[in-house]
Design a protein around this motif. Sequence first.
Motif, short mmCIF file in Angstrom:
data_model
loop_
_atom_site.label_atom_id
_atom_site.label_comp_id
_atom_site.label_asym_id
_atom_site.label_seq_id
_atom_site.Cartn_x
_atom_site.Cartn_y
_atom_site.Cartn_z
N CYS A 182 -1.48 10.24 3.37
CA CYS A 182 -2.07 9.47 2.27
C CYS A 182 -2.54 8.09 2.68
O CYS A 182 -3.58 7.62 2.22
CB CYS A 182 -1.05 9.36 1.14
SG CYS A 182 -1.67 8.55 -0.34
N THR A 183 -1.78 7.41 3.55
CA THR A 183 -2.06 6.01 3.87
C THR A 183 -2.42 5.75 5.33
O THR A 183 -2.84 4.65 5.67
CB THR A 183 -0.83 5.13 3.55
OG1 THR A 183 0.22 5.46 4.46
CG2 THR A 183 -0.36 5.35 2.12
N THR A 235 4.58 5.79 -5.25
CA THR A 235 4.81 5.83 -6.69
C THR A 235 3.74 6.64 -7.42
O THR A 235 4.05 7.51 -8.25
CB THR A 235 4.85 4.40 -7.26
OG1 THR A 235 5.87 3.66 -6.59
CG2 THR A 235 5.15 4.42 -8.75
N LEU A 236 2.48 6.39 -7.12
CA LEU A 236 1.40 7.03 -7.84
C LEU A 236 1.27 8.52 -7.50
O LEU A 236 0.90 9.33 -8.36
CB LEU A 236 0.07 6.32 -7.52
CG LEU A 236 -0.11 4.92 -8.11
CD1 LEU A 236 -1.36 4.27 -7.56
CD2 LEU A 236 -0.18 4.98 -9.64
N LYS A 237 1.58 8.88 -6.24
CA LYS A 237 1.36 10.26 -5.80
C LYS A 237 2.66 11.01 -5.52
O LYS A 237 2.63 12.11 -4.95
CB LYS A 237 0.46 10.26 -4.56
CG LYS A 237 -0.90 9.62 -4.83
CD LYS A 237 -1.85 9.77 -3.67
CE LYS A 237 -3.21 9.14 -4.02
NZ LYS A 237 -4.19 9.28 -2.92
N SER A 238 3.78 10.40 -5.91
CA SER A 238 5.09 11.05 -5.78
C SER A 238 5.35 11.54 -4.35
O SER A 238 5.78 12.67 -4.12
CB SER A 238 5.20 12.22 -6.77
OG SER A 238 5.04 11.78 -8.09
N THR A 248 0.83 -1.21 0.00
CA THR A 248 0.00 0.00 0.00
C THR A 248 0.86 1.26 0.00
O THR A 248 0.61 2.21 -0.74
CB THR A 248 -0.93 0.00 1.22
OG1 THR A 248 -1.80 -1.13 1.16
CG2 THR A 248 -1.78 1.27 1.26
N LEU A 305 3.20 -1.39 -9.05
CA LEU A 305 1.86 -1.12 -9.55
C LEU A 305 1.28 -2.36 -10.22
O LEU A 305 2.01 -3.19 -10.75
CB LEU A 305 1.90 0.03 -10.55
CG LEU A 305 2.47 1.34 -9.99
CD1 LEU A 305 2.52 2.40 -11.08
CD2 LEU A 305 1.66 1.81 -8.81
N THR A 323 -5.45 -4.20 -16.48
CA THR A 323 -4.99 -5.23 -15.56
C THR A 323 -5.97 -6.40 -15.60
O THR A 323 -7.08 -6.28 -16.13
CB THR A 323 -4.91 -4.70 -14.12
OG1 THR A 323 -6.24 -4.40 -13.66
CG2 THR A 323 -4.04 -3.45 -14.04
N GLN A 344 2.79 1.66 -3.42
CA GLN A 344 1.92 2.13 -4.49
C GLN A 344 1.59 3.60 -4.31
O GLN A 344 1.57 4.38 -5.29
CB GLN A 344 0.65 1.28 -4.55
CG GLN A 344 0.88 -0.13 -5.04
CD GLN A 344 -0.40 -0.94 -5.14
OE1 GLN A 344 -1.47 -0.49 -4.74
NE2 GLN A 344 -0.29 -2.16 -5.67
N ALA A 345 1.33 4.02 -3.07
CA ALA A 345 1.01 5.42 -2.81
C ALA A 345 2.20 6.32 -3.13
O ALA A 345 2.05 7.39 -3.74
CB ALA A 345 0.59 5.60 -1.35
N GLN A 350 0.15 -4.77 -12.87
CA GLN A 350 0.64 -4.88 -14.24
C GLN A 350 -0.51 -5.19 -15.19
O GLN A 350 -1.50 -5.83 -14.82
CB GLN A 350 1.70 -5.97 -14.32
CG GLN A 350 2.91 -5.73 -13.42
CD GLN A 350 3.71 -4.52 -13.85
OE1 GLN A 350 4.05 -4.37 -15.01
NE2 GLN A 350 4.00 -3.65 -12.90
#
Length: 784
Positions: free
Chosen positions: A444-445, A431-434, A425, A475, A486, A428-429, A477
Amino acid sequence: MHKEKIVLVGNGMAGVRCIEEIIKNEPERYSITIFGSEKHVNYNRILLSSVIQGETSINDIFIHPFEWYQHNNIQLFTGETVVHIDTNIQSVSTDKARKVTYDKLILATGSNPFILPIPGSNKEGVLTLRTIEDCQKILIHSNKYKKAVVIGGGLLGLEAARGLLHLGMEVKVVHLSHSIMERQLDTTASKYLQKELENQGISFLLKKETNYIVGEDRVEKVVFKDGTEIEADIVIMAAGVRPNCKLAKENGILTNRGIIVNDLMETNIPNIYAIGECAEHRGTVYGIVKPLYEQGEVLAKHICGKPTKGFRGSVLSTKLKISSVDVFSAGDLNEKPFSQTLTLFDELDQVYKKFVFQHNKIVGAVLYGDISDHTRLLDMIVKKTDFTETEKALLLDSSNENKSSITEMSHSSIVCNCNNVTKETIMQAVTLKSLSNVEEVKQCTRASSSCGGCKSLVEELLTYMNSDDFSEDILPQAMCSCTTLTEDEVVEEIQNRGLKSIAEVMAVLDWKKKEGCQTCFAALNYYLVMIHLDYEQSESTIYVNEMMNATVQEDGTYSIVPQMYGGMTNGKQLRRIADVAEKYQVSTIMMTADQRIQLRGIRKESLINICKDLNMKLMPFQGNNFASITAYEDDDDCHAEKVKLLNFSIQLEKNVEFLMTPYRMEIGVAPYKHNRSCFASKDIKIIKQDDSWEIYISGNEGKNRIEELLTAAQPDDEALSILCAFFQYYRETARYTERTLKWAERIGFIHIREVLFDQELRRTLLQRLADDKLKIKKMESLHA
């Protein structure tokens, strides 16, 4: 549109978390009103001790600003206390003469600090550490006074004492017991901790019972029952808390130590619920944040009409929030006749470790000095992980090269135990939200937003993700290069749009390659089989019926495996196989690893005649399906036990044979005393233990082989029922080529158990499995 009314009594952490979950589940269903006795918005009470220790500020511990309540259309009344509940007309009244009706009432009134009932306890300078106001009073008093006495050597008392020391005060801790934190630590860890805190400047008076407090208007001395006394400018009462159930008790709601609730957090009065430190569940009142959040999530699902198995209790854990002092404990530390205890004393590095095992499963742990592994340990205690003797010994190794690292944690491992946030979790957060720092990850988490004990682990994960060593997939795939979707998205589209064939899926979902590829073709074939009862699968092997299931070899010939349930055969079958092999000049006859006979080198033109002459079911030897079930025996087992083991294996195999699976499923059945190494590669291990069957999910996790006990069941038909329902749930919810262990970790072992132990859900799964078996029979009839 008329909205149902929810009233929350208590603006604390547990209650507001429940409201968050309700909004997430049903954002437009309810009109929400919250009453809080304190004048503040929702804040993190756990971090009050960190405020007086100078590690954070009061402004930093607020969780939600007023704007959050406004944004979610929540009516908030701060500094206002609910004093009466009219359960007949469903309304509450406050100390400001306000009256509000409700459809659902949630009591989250928390707890009150326990004030010793002794003379002088009401004098000025006698304080508690429970609210922001308490914290502010302590900060003010520390500027004027220097001698502080803390009554209570538990977790809160020690954190308060360290904070007072930071404020420049002379601190003495008074404790009734012979050792500090005796509820969470054993004697050895307690002594280590006491010595470290004494080195920092805190004095301890143990086995002391306070008699009364002396002073004119404010405290001057504390007198003990043994006649001794000490001077004090302020006294912090930290002798524990008591559930605040006064409102409930006065209005006919059943209470004991706390407000009594069931697994759905319901009280004895309809439409009234209780969560948090005021609630008593199965005789336990929880004072740590994780189970209180779990209660809130359960209640939110229940109120919103979502399926939930309810709150089942939680593993208790403690981590001391004092800088430079590392102490952690979790689980059951009581040594029983059938338990095994391992301990480590490292005097040089001041490290102490203690682990308690029951039947090779870790049930409790104490760490002092080196708690780097505490998150992984807690995860293993919750999961009741099995340990070999070698693995137990490795736990005691405190050398740097053997310490657990974030790099070794699986994606499903818990990083933040309070909020149940996994490594995946967070990755992914980020990576997706920098995200770049712990504060952003927290927002965020929720990781590290409660007790803060996982902050260092989150920092380590961020550092690892920014290093050259990071190479983990983060992420979801795409199914393959033919599509950007996906697998989960493809399945959702098939269901929502009612797509019925591979060609239709590829056309409607804009496949890049209209003919697809080997990867997506096989996956789509599987998903369509599982979704549509009338779908006829593509023939990846030659399949006419169960009498003809042949697999092509590299040289163009075929192989077949006659079904021999449990690996058992007889002379008649063997003679028939031998006659067929000679008649059709079968080049190779061999034994498979799962105790079956395989005929190889069969020419395609001979297949139909061979199947007719054999007149035996043929098992699919390759592909994603159930492999033949392997039954292991011990020579010293009695005949009756061997027969029972074999019969169970045969019954199970008859229930699942020929069914497609996301990944080829290998199953082993053995007696308890059997050497398990012989079926180490199995995905499911079924162990006969006296009159019950232990069912394990198995697989590789990094370098280690993992076994997770799913359940132990008896009698035989109950175990078979659970296994078949488990297999069907795996078939329906796993991603194609996802093995059982990865699937179970992804959706959660607890969730799987909840599904299997729900009788209605289990019946539904078994019916769907029976429907799939019937579909195979219909295919046989069509091809016959």
